[in-house]
Write an enzyme that holds these catalytic residues in place. Sequence first.
Site, PDB file in Angstrom:
ATOM      1  N   TYR A 145      30.302  28.272  30.851  1.00 20.70           N
ATOM      2  CA  TYR A 145      31.356  27.423  30.729  1.00 20.70           C
ATOM      3  C   TYR A 145      32.191  27.236  31.135  1.00 20.70           C
ATOM      4  O   TYR A 145      32.236  28.983  32.078  1.00 20.70           O
ATOM      5  CB  TYR A 145      32.293  27.540  29.292  1.00 20.70           C
ATOM      6  N   ASP A 240      30.704  30.806  39.279  1.00 13.19           N
ATOM      7  CA  ASP A 240      31.452  30.807  38.780  1.00 13.19           C
ATOM      8  C   ASP A 240      32.061  32.544  38.201  1.00 13.19           C
ATOM      9  O   ASP A 240      31.266  32.937  36.740  1.00 13.19           O
ATOM     10  CB  ASP A 240      31.896  29.752  37.078  1.00 13.19           C
ATOM     11  N   LYS A 268      41.765  34.519  35.129  1.00 10.23           N
ATOM     12  CA  LYS A 268      41.326  35.883  33.980  1.00 10.23           C
ATOM     13  C   LYS A 268      42.036  36.791  35.206  1.00 10.23           C
ATOM     14  O   LYS A 268      43.101  36.803  34.763  1.00 10.23           O
ATOM     15  CB  LYS A 268      40.452  36.297  33.290  1.00 10.23           C
TER      16      LYS A 268
HETATM   17  C1  LIG Z   1      37.419  31.717  31.122  1.00  7.35           C
HETATM   18  C2  LIG Z   1      36.540  30.847  31.917  1.00  7.35           C
HETATM   19  C3  LIG Z   1      36.257  29.659  32.740  1.00  7.35           C
HETATM   20  C4  LIG Z   1      38.053  28.706  32.044  1.00  7.35           C
HETATM   21  O1  LIG Z   1      39.175  29.017  32.841  1.00  7.35           O
HETATM   22  P1  LIG Z   1      40.584  28.931  32.242  1.00  7.35           P
HETATM   23  O2  LIG Z   1      41.746  29.661  33.036  1.00  7.35           O
HETATM   24  O3  LIG Z   1      40.496  29.375  30.696  1.00  7.35           O
HETATM   25  O4  LIG Z   1      40.735  27.571  32.504  1.00  7.35           O
HETATM   26  C5  LIG Z   1      36.009  29.137  33.162  1.00  7.35           C
HETATM   27  N1  LIG Z   1      34.432  30.526  33.897  1.00  7.35           N
HETATM   28  C6  LIG Z   1      35.075  30.678  32.689  1.00  7.35           C
HETATM   29  C7  LIG Z   1      33.384  31.565  33.470  1.00  7.35           C
HETATM   30  C8  LIG Z   1      35.152  31.106  32.510  1.00  7.35           C
HETATM   31  O5  LIG Z   1      34.604  32.835  31.669  1.00  7.35           O
END
Ligand SMILES: *Cc1c(COP(=O)(O)O)cnc(C)c1O
Length: 430
Positions: A145, A240, A268
């Site tokens: 994701y 990511d 995060k």
């Molecule tokens: C949480 C997450 C996102 C999205 O971040 P948001 O702050 O919710 O937009 C993208 N990539 C990864 C790997 C994530 O865990």
Amino acid sequence: MKEEERSTYLYNRAKTVIPGGVNSPVRSCQAVGRSPLFIKSAQGSRIFDEDGNEFIDYVGSWGPMILGHRYPSVIAAIEKVLGRGISFGAPIDLEVALADLIVDAVKSIDMVRMVNSGTEATMSAVRLARAYTRRDNILKFDGCYHGHADTLLVAAGSGVATLGIPGSPGVPEDIARHTFSLPYNDIETFSAVMAEKGEKIAAVIVEPVAGNMGLVPPDTEFLSALRTETEKYGCVLIFDEVMTGFRLAYGGAQSLFGVMPDLTCFGKIVGGGMPVGAYGGKKKLMQMIAPAGTVYQAGTLSGNPLAMAAGIATLEELKKPRFYKDLEEKSARLSAGLVRIADLVGMPIALNRVGSMMSLFFTDRAVRNFEDAKSCDVKRFASYYRKMLENGIYLPPSQFESLFVSAAHDMTDIDQTLAAAEAVLPELVE
Ligand SMILES: *Cc1c(COP(=O)(O)O)cnc(C)c1O
């Protein structure tokens, strides 16, 4: 646990004014067959709902709260900045300080741009990669994701997987056709696709440790293959690390596995619980971003003072010696305990863990990709979730999410969690 009267009342009210009653789908708890708890407050490793129930929290706001809730130096840093103002829309010292911390922490990064969410970070990194390579196609992996930008909502994990949505209505076919999604940890398929399409691919984006199909560790050779092949065909490699950045090691998953990407995305933890994202990489790429270059990306509240202060205070704690070692010890005790209990009960499970991220999958096979994760017994997971909650343990409400151990969890919390699992797992055997 008491009847959650106020949570139920608030949820019913919420559903009339907010789609599904929640501002992010995974919070709804649909997949585990109940309604969400409304939270009143949290402190350290504990979270309290609107009905006065207390839980040991393993969600940690989905990752950011690595220090636990209301960590004193983070709260103090936010309070201090409040005395200056909330937002100026002009540069401030704290932006430079957080950028310095990130650049110092992560070897592959010379420059970094702050945004407001992980979604913005990945979306912007993809735009930059497309501009740099003058190519349109993106390659990702099933079950990863990367936020909810159109380009990346193809075969996605997290809430998309939890709700069983294959793509999303509203994403134009013309955009989706530029995104290819391949099985995670499958070097052969990846290399074959690169041999065929590599010269037309702008970027390969990956969660270096996947946390959004449940926790799935990469084979080191898989990450190395991504590096070698992207170099060969001139594609940008994007890690990511929105979830793994500052979670698995101070230098991110890339330092743990020794594979350096061209661009890295954060979110995060980097905001210490405030809405922050960031993306960074080598100067020659980052200099293309406006106003240094022509790739446009902006944000009214980007680099927000409160958010920068929370991020800086958080990273300063993570820098301390032994931080990740202590977290590893607690996490190892939790995962070893869960495996031991499942063994005793004769319950087939797969327990995947990297550092303080882990998932307990109800399956009799190893979970190495999204197909494996999808084969798990999600009904059994739902009962496990509900019974653990009744026993005071607040877990992520989906088989396709990772749980997070924080520095605030102590050995007593871990043992209390294992005692709950000891009571719950035997009840799940038919
Ligand atoms: C949480 C997450 C996102 C999205 O971040 P948001 O702050 O919710 O937009 C993208 N990539 C990864 C790997 C994530 O865990």
